[in-house]
Design a protein around this motif. Structure first.
Motif, PDB file in Angstrom:
ATOM      1  N   ALA A  25       1.127  -1.216   0.045  1.00  0.00           N
ATOM      2  CA  ALA A  25       0.027  -0.115  -0.031  1.00  0.00           C
ATOM      3  C   ALA A  25       0.994   1.245  -0.179  1.00  0.00           C
ATOM      4  O   ALA A  25       0.571   2.093  -0.803  1.00  0.00           O
ATOM      5  N   ALA A  26       1.959   1.115   0.774  1.00  0.00           N
ATOM      6  CA  ALA A  26       2.869   2.218   0.815  1.00  0.00           C
ATOM      7  C   ALA A  26       3.429   2.575  -0.526  1.00  0.00           C
ATOM      8  O   ALA A  26       3.618   3.664  -0.984  1.00  0.00           O
ATOM      9  N   ALA A  27       3.802   1.419  -1.010  1.00  0.00           N
ATOM     10  CA  ALA A  27       4.698   1.659  -2.490  1.00  0.00           C
ATOM     11  C   ALA A  27       3.446   2.143  -3.453  1.00  0.00           C
ATOM     12  O   ALA A  27       4.056   3.008  -4.146  1.00  0.00           O
ATOM     13  N   ASP A  28       2.325   2.003  -3.282  1.00  0.00           N
ATOM     14  CA  ASP A  28       1.363   2.231  -4.356  1.00  0.00           C
ATOM     15  C   ASP A  28       1.425   3.869  -4.113  1.00  0.00           C
ATOM     16  O   ASP A  28       0.981   4.471  -5.010  1.00  0.00           O
ATOM     17  N   ALA A  29       0.922   4.200  -2.925  1.00  0.00           N
ATOM     18  CA  ALA A  29       0.874   5.541  -2.453  1.00  0.00           C
ATOM     19  C   ALA A  29       1.945   6.487  -2.750  1.00  0.00           C
ATOM     20  O   ALA A  29       1.649   7.489  -3.139  1.00  0.00           O
ATOM     21  N   ARG A  43      -2.355   8.025   6.826  1.00  0.00           N
ATOM     22  CA  ARG A  43      -3.531   7.636   7.000  1.00  0.00           C
ATOM     23  C   ARG A  43      -4.090   6.993   5.683  1.00  0.00           C
ATOM     24  O   ARG A  43      -4.965   6.091   5.554  1.00  0.00           O
ATOM     25  N   ASP A  44      -3.838   7.489   4.454  1.00  0.00           N
ATOM     26  CA  ASP A  44      -3.940   7.007   2.908  1.00  0.00           C
ATOM     27  C   ASP A  44      -3.549   5.751   3.075  1.00  0.00           C
ATOM     28  O   ASP A  44      -4.120   4.641   2.531  1.00  0.00           O
ATOM     29  N   ILE A  45      -2.174   5.361   3.417  1.00  0.00           N
ATOM     30  CA  ILE A  45      -1.558   4.102   3.350  1.00  0.00           C
ATOM     31  C   ILE A  45      -2.069   3.137   4.124  1.00  0.00           C
ATOM     32  O   ILE A  45      -2.627   1.997   3.647  1.00  0.00           O
ATOM     33  N   ALA A  46      -2.699   3.381   5.468  1.00  0.00           N
ATOM     34  CA  ALA A  46      -3.439   2.627   6.145  1.00  0.00           C
ATOM     35  C   ALA A  46      -4.714   2.282   5.500  1.00  0.00           C
ATOM     36  O   ALA A  46      -5.077   1.002   5.552  1.00  0.00           O
ATOM     37  N   GLN A  61       1.492   9.711  -4.920  1.00  0.00           N
ATOM     38  CA  GLN A  61       1.543  10.886  -4.014  1.00  0.00           C
ATOM     39  C   GLN A  61       2.895  11.168  -3.373  1.00  0.00           C
ATOM     40  O   GLN A  61       3.059  12.269  -2.999  1.00  0.00           O
ATOM     41  N   GLY A  62       4.070  10.561  -3.854  1.00  0.00           N
ATOM     42  CA  GLY A  62       5.366  10.798  -3.078  1.00  0.00           C
ATOM     43  C   GLY A  62       5.471  10.306  -2.007  1.00  0.00           C
ATOM     44  O   GLY A  62       4.642   9.827  -1.614  1.00  0.00           O
ATOM     45  N   VAL A  63       6.519  10.207  -1.333  1.00  0.00           N
ATOM     46  CA  VAL A  63       6.995   9.599  -0.314  1.00  0.00           C
ATOM     47  C   VAL A  63       6.316  10.432   0.755  1.00  0.00           C
ATOM     48  O   VAL A  63       6.359   9.950   2.264  1.00  0.00           O
ATOM     49  N   GLN A  64       5.908  11.611   0.927  1.00  0.00           N
ATOM     50  CA  GLN A  64       5.069  12.277   1.719  1.00  0.00           C
ATOM     51  C   GLN A  64       3.549  11.882   1.880  1.00  0.00           C
ATOM     52  O   GLN A  64       2.660  12.614   2.495  1.00  0.00           O
ATOM     53  N   ALA A  65       3.077  10.880   1.218  1.00  0.00           N
ATOM     54  CA  ALA A  65       1.858  10.397   1.179  1.00  0.00           C
ATOM     55  C   ALA A  65       1.279  10.295   2.722  1.00  0.00           C
ATOM     56  O   ALA A  65       2.030   9.796   3.628  1.00  0.00           O
ATOM     57  N   PRO A  66       0.505  10.705   3.097  1.00  0.00           N
ATOM     58  CA  PRO A  66      -0.247  10.729   4.420  1.00  0.00           C
ATOM     59  C   PRO A  66      -0.479   9.015   4.868  1.00  0.00           C
ATOM     60  O   PRO A  66      -0.769   8.133   4.066  1.00  0.00           O
ATOM     61  N   THR A 110      -1.846   0.063  13.452  1.00  0.00           N
ATOM     62  CA  THR A 110      -0.845  -0.958  12.663  1.00  0.00           C
ATOM     63  C   THR A 110       0.198  -0.702  11.798  1.00  0.00           C
ATOM     64  O   THR A 110       1.381  -1.394  11.947  1.00  0.00           O
ATOM     65  N   VAL A 111       0.117   0.432  11.023  1.00  0.00           N
ATOM     66  CA  VAL A 111       0.915   0.857  10.298  1.00  0.00           C
ATOM     67  C   VAL A 111       2.291   1.334  11.461  1.00  0.00           C
ATOM     68  O   VAL A 111       3.489   0.906  11.054  1.00  0.00           O
ATOM     69  N   TYR A 112       2.063   1.807  12.318  1.00  0.00           N
ATOM     70  CA  TYR A 112       2.886   2.494  13.271  1.00  0.00           C
ATOM     71  C   TYR A 112       3.622   1.372  14.212  1.00  0.00           C
ATOM     72  O   TYR A 112       4.685   1.411  14.426  1.00  0.00           O
ATOM     73  N   ARG A 113       2.728   0.315  14.421  1.00  0.00           N
ATOM     74  CA  ARG A 113       3.363  -0.820  15.129  1.00  0.00           C
ATOM     75  C   ARG A 113       4.573  -1.537  14.078  1.00  0.00           C
ATOM     76  O   ARG A 113       5.586  -1.848  14.709  1.00  0.00           O
ATOM     77  N   HIS A 114       4.145  -1.581  12.772  1.00  0.00           N
ATOM     78  CA  HIS A 114       5.403  -2.001  11.959  1.00  0.00           C
ATOM     79  C   HIS A 114       6.421  -1.198  11.522  1.00  0.00           C
ATOM     80  O   HIS A 114       7.526  -1.731  11.348  1.00  0.00           O
ATOM     81  N   PHE A 115       5.973   0.133  11.455  1.00  0.00           N
ATOM     82  CA  PHE A 115       6.890   0.859  10.962  1.00  0.00           C
ATOM     83  C   PHE A 115       6.718   2.421  11.980  1.00  0.00           C
ATOM     84  O   PHE A 115       6.009   3.456  11.793  1.00  0.00           O
TER      85      PHE A 115
END
Length: 189
Positions: free
Chosen positions: A22-26, A37-40, A30-35, A49-54
């Motif tokens: 999801a992050a790669a797609d975002a 929240r959008d990635i989640a 949107q670039g590496v500054q994609a929110p 969950t995102v912050y637990r892993h990263f």
């Protein structure tokens, strides 16, 4: 009844993989500054969950690009094995490398941001991708398809410069220019 440890670990790996995808797609859109929240949302998970892993954005950016860098590097020996000539393998690898580069909106700015978590990303790219490219160039030189003095880092920098897209220069333009550059690398002997 609690879930077995192996099943929890497998689910955690799947979730981590879904967040990375999801992050790669975002990042492409949107670039590496994609929110985050959008990635989640793309991954179908919560922010926690995102912050637990990263725990940091730098951790997420580094993980996404580490996977993509490793994939691009692993492509070189496979292409050498599968292609009819080393130069064909080099051309296919350069095409994949160009695809990797043109989808990195904002990565240059992120690398120059001073974020300590991203400092190792440029070194990782060089340490991993330059040897992969060098392997291809060595095979091309040995086959007489390129001149032996062509340096992997120099070629990769040239490809990188050609892959800086903008309003009047898109991914297709970049790929055509990379193909032209590679044509110029062919040995004239």
């Amino acid at each position: 009844m609690p879930e077995p440890v192996g099943a929890r670990q497998a689910q955690a790996r799947r979730t981590r993989g879904e967040v990375l995808a999801a992050a790669a797609d975002a990042f492409v859109c949107q670039g590496v500054q994609a929110p985050v929240r959008d990635i989640a949302e793309r991954a179908g998970v919560g922010l926690g969950t995102v912050y637990r892993h990263f725990p940091t954005r730098a951790d997420l950016v580094t993980a996404v690009y580490r996977h993509q860098i490793d994939t691009c590097a692993a492509l070189a020996p496979r292409l050498l094995e599968e292609s009819p000539s080393p130069f064909t393998a080099l051309t296919r690898w350069a095409d994949a490398f160009a695809d990797f580069l043109v989808t990195k909106h904002g990565l240059g700015a992120a690398l120059g941001s001073g974020d300590a978590g991203l400092e190792n990303l440029h070194a990782l790219m060089l340490d991993t991708l330059v040897p992969a490219c060098a392997t291809l160039l060595d095979a091309c030189a040995a086959a007489g398809e390129t001149d032996p003095g062509l340096a992997a880092y120099t070629l990769m920098r040239a490809i990188g410069n050609l892959c800086i897209t903008g309003p009047d220069y898109d991914q297709a333009d970049a790929k055509r220019m990379v193909a032209t550059l590679l044509t110029g690398c062919r040995s004239t002997a």
